[in-house]
Design a protein around this motif. Structure first.
Motif, PDB file in Angstrom:
ATOM      1  N   ASN A 233     -68.642 -40.657 -46.586  1.00 28.39           N
ATOM      2  CA  ASN A 233     -69.073 -41.993 -46.168  1.00 28.39           C
ATOM      3  C   ASN A 233     -68.196 -43.077 -46.778  1.00 28.39           C
ATOM      4  O   ASN A 233     -67.870 -44.078 -46.121  1.00 28.39           O
ATOM      5  CB  ASN A 233     -70.531 -42.209 -46.573  1.00 28.39           C
ATOM      6  N   ARG A 234     -67.786 -42.884 -48.013  1.00 31.99           N
ATOM      7  CA  ARG A 234     -66.935 -43.863 -48.693  1.00 31.99           C
ATOM      8  C   ARG A 234     -65.581 -43.985 -47.989  1.00 31.99           C
ATOM      9  O   ARG A 234     -65.054 -45.091 -47.800  1.00 31.99           O
ATOM     10  CB  ARG A 234     -66.755 -43.448 -50.151  1.00 31.99           C
ATOM     11  N   ASN A 235     -65.007 -42.856 -47.611  1.00 32.56           N
ATOM     12  CA  ASN A 235     -63.728 -42.896 -46.906  1.00 32.56           C
ATOM     13  C   ASN A 235     -63.864 -43.560 -45.538  1.00 32.56           C
ATOM     14  O   ASN A 235     -62.994 -44.320 -45.100  1.00 32.56           O
ATOM     15  CB  ASN A 235     -63.172 -41.478 -46.737  1.00 32.56           C
ATOM     16  N   LEU A 236     -64.953 -43.276 -44.848  1.00 32.50           N
ATOM     17  CA  LEU A 236     -65.187 -43.905 -43.549  1.00 32.50           C
ATOM     18  C   LEU A 236     -65.325 -45.420 -43.685  1.00 32.50           C
ATOM     19  O   LEU A 236     -64.837 -46.186 -42.847  1.00 32.50           O
ATOM     20  CB  LEU A 236     -66.440 -43.320 -42.899  1.00 32.50           C
ATOM     21  N   SER A 237     -65.993 -45.851 -44.750  1.00 29.24           N
ATOM     22  CA  SER A 237     -66.183 -47.293 -44.940  1.00 29.24           C
ATOM     23  C   SER A 237     -64.865 -48.001 -45.217  1.00 29.24           C
ATOM     24  O   SER A 237     -64.678 -49.164 -44.840  1.00 29.24           O
ATOM     25  CB  SER A 237     -67.169 -47.539 -46.092  1.00 29.24           C
ATOM     26  N   LYS A 238     -63.933 -47.328 -45.874  1.00 29.24           N
ATOM     27  CA  LYS A 238     -62.628 -47.939 -46.128  1.00 29.24           C
ATOM     28  C   LYS A 238     -61.838 -48.150 -44.835  1.00 29.24           C
ATOM     29  O   LYS A 238     -61.140 -49.141 -44.675  1.00 29.24           O
ATOM     30  CB  LYS A 238     -61.823 -47.045 -47.074  1.00 29.24           C
ATOM     31  N   VAL A 239     -61.951 -47.187 -43.939  1.00 27.21           N
ATOM     32  CA  VAL A 239     -61.183 -47.260 -42.700  1.00 27.21           C
ATOM     33  C   VAL A 239     -61.815 -48.240 -41.712  1.00 27.21           C
ATOM     34  O   VAL A 239     -61.117 -49.051 -41.079  1.00 27.21           O
ATOM     35  CB  VAL A 239     -61.054 -45.863 -42.067  1.00 27.21           C
ATOM     36  N   PHE A 240     -63.127 -48.196 -41.595  1.00 26.55           N
ATOM     37  CA  PHE A 240     -63.786 -48.951 -40.526  1.00 26.55           C
ATOM     38  C   PHE A 240     -64.561 -50.168 -41.011  1.00 26.55           C
ATOM     39  O   PHE A 240     -65.265 -50.803 -40.231  1.00 26.55           O
ATOM     40  CB  PHE A 240     -64.720 -48.016 -39.746  1.00 26.55           C
ATOM     41  N   ASN A 241     -64.468 -50.463 -42.300  1.00 24.61           N
ATOM     42  CA  ASN A 241     -65.132 -51.649 -42.852  1.00 24.61           C
ATOM     43  C   ASN A 241     -66.626 -51.681 -42.552  1.00 24.61           C
ATOM     44  O   ASN A 241     -67.191 -52.716 -42.213  1.00 24.61           O
ATOM     45  CB  ASN A 241     -64.469 -52.934 -42.313  1.00 24.61           C
ATOM     46  N   ARG A 242     -67.245 -50.522 -42.618  1.00 26.11           N
ATOM     47  CA  ARG A 242     -68.708 -50.421 -42.466  1.00 26.11           C
ATOM     48  C   ARG A 242     -69.264 -49.798 -43.745  1.00 26.11           C
ATOM     49  O   ARG A 242     -68.747 -48.781 -44.213  1.00 26.11           O
ATOM     50  CB  ARG A 242     -69.075 -49.520 -41.289  1.00 26.11           C
ATOM     51  N   LEU A 243     -70.297 -50.385 -44.291  1.00 24.98           N
ATOM     52  CA  LEU A 243     -70.831 -49.874 -45.552  1.00 24.98           C
ATOM     53  C   LEU A 243     -71.402 -48.476 -45.391  1.00 24.98           C
ATOM     54  O   LEU A 243     -71.201 -47.600 -46.239  1.00 24.98           O
ATOM     55  CB  LEU A 243     -71.924 -50.819 -46.078  1.00 24.98           C
ATOM     56  N   LEU A 244     -72.122 -48.232 -44.308  1.00 25.32           N
ATOM     57  CA  LEU A 244     -72.760 -46.934 -44.090  1.00 25.32           C
ATOM     58  C   LEU A 244     -72.420 -46.401 -42.715  1.00 25.32           C
ATOM     59  O   LEU A 244     -72.355 -47.165 -41.742  1.00 25.32           O
ATOM     60  CB  LEU A 244     -74.284 -47.034 -44.214  1.00 25.32           C
ATOM     61  N   ASN A 245     -72.216 -45.089 -42.682  1.00 24.52           N
ATOM     62  CA  ASN A 245     -72.167 -44.386 -41.403  1.00 24.52           C
ATOM     63  C   ASN A 245     -73.548 -43.794 -41.182  1.00 24.52           C
ATOM     64  O   ASN A 245     -74.030 -42.989 -42.004  1.00 24.52           O
ATOM     65  CB  ASN A 245     -71.103 -43.291 -41.442  1.00 24.52           C
ATOM     66  N   VAL A 246     -74.201 -44.202 -40.090  1.00 27.37           N
ATOM     67  CA  VAL A 246     -75.604 -43.829 -39.889  1.00 27.37           C
ATOM     68  C   VAL A 246     -75.790 -42.307 -39.886  1.00 27.37           C
ATOM     69  O   VAL A 246     -76.720 -41.773 -40.497  1.00 27.37           O
ATOM     70  CB  VAL A 246     -76.131 -44.443 -38.575  1.00 27.37           C
ATOM     71  N   GLY A 247     -74.902 -41.593 -39.226  1.00 24.13           N
ATOM     72  CA  GLY A 247     -75.042 -40.138 -39.151  1.00 24.13           C
ATOM     73  C   GLY A 247     -74.882 -39.470 -40.500  1.00 24.13           C
ATOM     74  O   GLY A 247     -75.692 -38.623 -40.902  1.00 24.13           O
ATOM     75  N   VAL A 248     -73.831 -39.859 -41.231  1.00 22.33           N
ATOM     76  CA  VAL A 248     -73.593 -39.265 -42.551  1.00 22.33           C
ATOM     77  C   VAL A 248     -74.703 -39.665 -43.516  1.00 22.33           C
ATOM     78  O   VAL A 248     -75.168 -38.843 -44.328  1.00 22.33           O
ATOM     79  CB  VAL A 248     -72.211 -39.690 -43.084  1.00 22.33           C
ATOM     80  N   ALA A 249     -75.158 -40.919 -43.423  1.00 27.31           N
ATOM     81  CA  ALA A 249     -76.265 -41.357 -44.286  1.00 27.31           C
ATOM     82  C   ALA A 249     -77.544 -40.576 -43.970  1.00 27.31           C
ATOM     83  O   ALA A 249     -78.300 -40.190 -44.877  1.00 27.31           O
ATOM     84  CB  ALA A 249     -76.497 -42.854 -44.105  1.00 27.31           C
ATOM     85  N   GLY A 250     -77.783 -40.327 -42.686  1.00 30.11           N
ATOM     86  CA  GLY A 250     -78.954 -39.530 -42.315  1.00 30.11           C
ATOM     87  C   GLY A 250     -78.863 -38.114 -42.857  1.00 30.11           C
ATOM     88  O   GLY A 250     -79.859 -37.547 -43.328  1.00 30.11           O
ATOM     89  N   ALA A 251     -77.666 -37.507 -42.818  1.00 34.59           N
ATOM     90  CA  ALA A 251     -77.473 -36.172 -43.375  1.00 34.59           C
ATOM     91  C   ALA A 251     -77.723 -36.179 -44.879  1.00 34.59           C
ATOM     92  O   ALA A 251     -78.341 -35.252 -45.438  1.00 34.59           O
ATOM     93  CB  ALA A 251     -76.060 -35.685 -43.082  1.00 34.59           C
ATOM     94  N   PHE A 252     -77.259 -37.248 -45.534  1.00 33.73           N
ATOM     95  CA  PHE A 252     -77.476 -37.392 -46.987  1.00 33.73           C
ATOM     96  C   PHE A 252     -78.969 -37.405 -47.308  1.00 33.73           C
ATOM     97  O   PHE A 252     -79.428 -36.738 -48.240  1.00 33.73           O
ATOM     98  CB  PHE A 252     -76.803 -38.672 -47.472  1.00 33.73           C
ATOM     99  N   VAL A 253     -79.719 -38.186 -46.533  1.00 35.81           N
ATOM    100  CA  VAL A 253     -81.173 -38.284 -46.768  1.00 35.81           C
ATOM    101  C   VAL A 253     -81.849 -36.932 -46.548  1.00 35.81           C
ATOM    102  O   VAL A 253     -82.725 -36.522 -47.321  1.00 35.81           O
ATOM    103  CB  VAL A 253     -81.781 -39.361 -45.847  1.00 35.81           C
ATOM    104  N   LEU A 254     -81.464 -36.211 -45.486  1.00 37.63           N
ATOM    105  CA  LEU A 254     -82.042 -34.893 -45.222  1.00 37.63           C
ATOM    106  C   LEU A 254     -81.776 -33.928 -46.367  1.00 37.63           C
ATOM    107  O   LEU A 254     -82.665 -33.210 -46.822  1.00 37.63           O
ATOM    108  CB  LEU A 254     -81.480 -34.324 -43.918  1.00 37.63           C
ATOM    109  N   VAL A 255     -80.529 -33.894 -46.834  1.00 36.15           N
ATOM    110  CA  VAL A 255     -80.171 -33.002 -47.943  1.00 36.15           C
ATOM    111  C   VAL A 255     -80.950 -33.385 -49.202  1.00 36.15           C
ATOM    112  O   VAL A 255     -81.454 -32.514 -49.925  1.00 36.15           O
ATOM    113  CB  VAL A 255     -78.651 -33.047 -48.192  1.00 36.15           C
ATOM    114  N   ALA A 256     -81.056 -34.690 -49.460  1.00 35.68           N
ATOM    115  CA  ALA A 256     -81.796 -35.142 -50.642  1.00 35.68           C
ATOM    116  C   ALA A 256     -83.268 -34.729 -50.561  1.00 35.68           C
ATOM    117  O   ALA A 256     -83.859 -34.271 -51.551  1.00 35.68           O
ATOM    118  CB  ALA A 256     -81.677 -36.659 -50.786  1.00 35.68           C
ATOM    119  N   LEU A 257     -83.864 -34.895 -49.378  1.00 37.00           N
ATOM    120  CA  LEU A 257     -85.271 -34.538 -49.197  1.00 37.00           C
ATOM    121  C   LEU A 257     -85.478 -33.030 -49.378  1.00 37.00           C
ATOM    122  O   LEU A 257     -86.420 -32.592 -50.070  1.00 37.00           O
ATOM    123  CB  LEU A 257     -85.738 -34.975 -47.813  1.00 37.00           C
TER     124      LEU A 257
END
Length: 434
Positions: A233-257
């Motif tokens: 997600n950090r690498n994606l944010s550097k390239v596309f100037n978006r703080l979060l990628n919704v899909g990757v963030a959703g995967a993060f939440v699932l793994v955390a849960l």
């Protein structure tokens, strides 16, 4: 200079392509802002997106398979702990019953001639039970079969020697006492080491399986997957100037849960197994040891009387066995043991005061207030305590254990879902770039 040359010199310069399209000099073209910001000349963004997608998906799948595998291992460990606990109790029952048989044989031998039928029947029943238990133990645990085969042979030698002692005793031959001492010695020198090896092996297996839950490893698996997803997600944010990628963030939440649930379940089971190990499992093991020691003590009591004045060494054996009983017996069975031990003191007093016949009469009587009946009461109560504690342990280990399998299946499904979310999120950026 001719007029033609002057006209050529003063004519306006040809328009550049950009000027021809109406773009002011120095202005940027209409290429995507992301490519301009990240430097498409130096970085292959589509290739990077493919790599990050592979890394994110691999992290999700590895987490799912490793965590599910650990959960299946936890399920297997609990089942193995239950099986090994049952085998341990079975082995200790063999040991206790053998010493009970020896106590019956040595006590009935003091009577002389033909022993009381009920005591002989009790001895035969005990030996039959030992034979069945050895067969059951060999069927239940293949790892014990070699030692159990040696044990079966040693028990056969013991019973053969005891039969010879009985036959000579019926005919009034003094050599019968030698055969009896030889049988009891054989029980302690040949059989006891084999029983100890079986007890130690099964105890170690049971306790290892009770400690097999590993919440820390489950936690580390989840943290590693979350760290990888954060990096993507950090690498994606550097390239596309978006703080979060919704899909990757959703995967993060699932793994955390999933990690949180798996750690809680594994920790709860680990704590429950620790309580079992220090509770009903320990009671079953300790009480079985007390039962064995009690029958060993009764056998030494009879051997002392059989030695007729030279049985001090057997009294030492009685004291050693009595100490093991007092260290391992539960509060309920300890009271019953103390009833028997008080009667044993009376037997010793009679023997040491020269009243040998009275001592033998007291030791061999089957009256309810005699030491034999007192020990039988202790033996029955102790055996029941072992069975109850062992059943509580194995039932607890097996009941509710299916939650590990359910959680393993859920982890696999949601892990695949996390991989899908990562793929979807990166695909959104790929479309933006295109």
């Amino acid at each position: 200079m001719t007029q033609a040359h002057q006209a050529a010199a003063t004519a306006p310069a040809p328009a550049t392509p950009s000027t021809a399209r109406g773009t002011a000099p120095g202005a940027t073209t209409g290429a995507p802002a992301t490519a301009a910001n990240y430097g498409p000349a130096t970085r292959d963004v589509p290739r990077l997106l493919n790599q990050w997608q592979v890394i994110a998906v691999a992290a999700c799948l590895l987490f799912a398979f490793l965590t599910a595998f650990l959960q299946v291992l936890g399920w297997q460990a609990n089942r193995a702990a239950a099986d090994n606990t049952e085998q341990l109790v079975r082995v200790q029952n063999i040991q206790s019953t053998l010493f009970r048989a020896d106590a019956l044989a040595t006590t009935s031998f003091l009577v002389g001639g033909l022993e009381p039928p009920e005591q002989r029947q009790a001895y035969d029943d005990a030996i039959d039970q030992v034979t069945r238990l050895i067969a059951d133990a060999a069927e239940a645990q293949p790892a014990d079969r070699e030692v159990l085969a040696a044990l079966n042979a040693a028990v056969n030698r013991y019973t053969t020697t005891n039969t010879q002692a009985r036959d000579n005793n019926r005919q009034g031959f003094p050599v019968g006492a030698e055969y009896l001492r030889g049988a009891s010695d054989q029980l302690r020198t040949d059989v006891q080491p084999l029983m100890q090896a079986l007890t130690d092996a099964n105890s170690q297996r049971a306790e290892d399986e009770l400690s097999a839950q590993d919440p820390l490893l489950v936690l580390l698996s989840g943290v590693a997957a979350m760290a990888v997803l954060w990096w993507v997600n950090r690498n994606l944010s550097k390239v596309f100037n978006r703080l979060l990628n919704v899909g990757v963030a959703g995967a993060f939440v699932l793994v955390a849960l999933l990690t949180l649930i798996a750690v809680v379940v594994s920790s709860s089971q680990d704590n429950a197994n620790s309580e079992l190990r220090d509770g009903s499992y320990r009671v079953a093991v300790a009480e079985a040891g007390a039962r064995t020691a009690a029958n060993d003590a009764k056998s030494n009591e009879s051997r002392r009387l059989g030695a007729q004045g030279s049985g001090a060494v057997f009294e030492e054996g009685w004291q050693s066995a009595a100490q093991r009983v007092e260290e391992n017996a539960s509060l309920d069975t300890l009271r019953l043991w103390q009833t028997y031990s008080g009667l044993h003191v009376r037997v010793v007093e009679l023997d040491e005061s020269g009243k040998y016949d009275e001592a033998v009469a007291l030791a061999t009587t089957v009256d309810p207030d005699g030491p034999t009946a007192a020990l039988d009461t202790f033996d029955q109560a102790s055996q029941q305590a072992v069975s109850t504690a062992a059943a509580a342990t194995t039932d607890e280990l097996r009941s509710g254990n299916s939650i590990f399998l359910v959680l393993a299946a859920l982890t696999l499904l949601l892990g695949l879902g996390a991989a899908g979310l990562s793929t979807w999120g990166i695909a959104q950026r790929r479309r933006e770039y295109a």
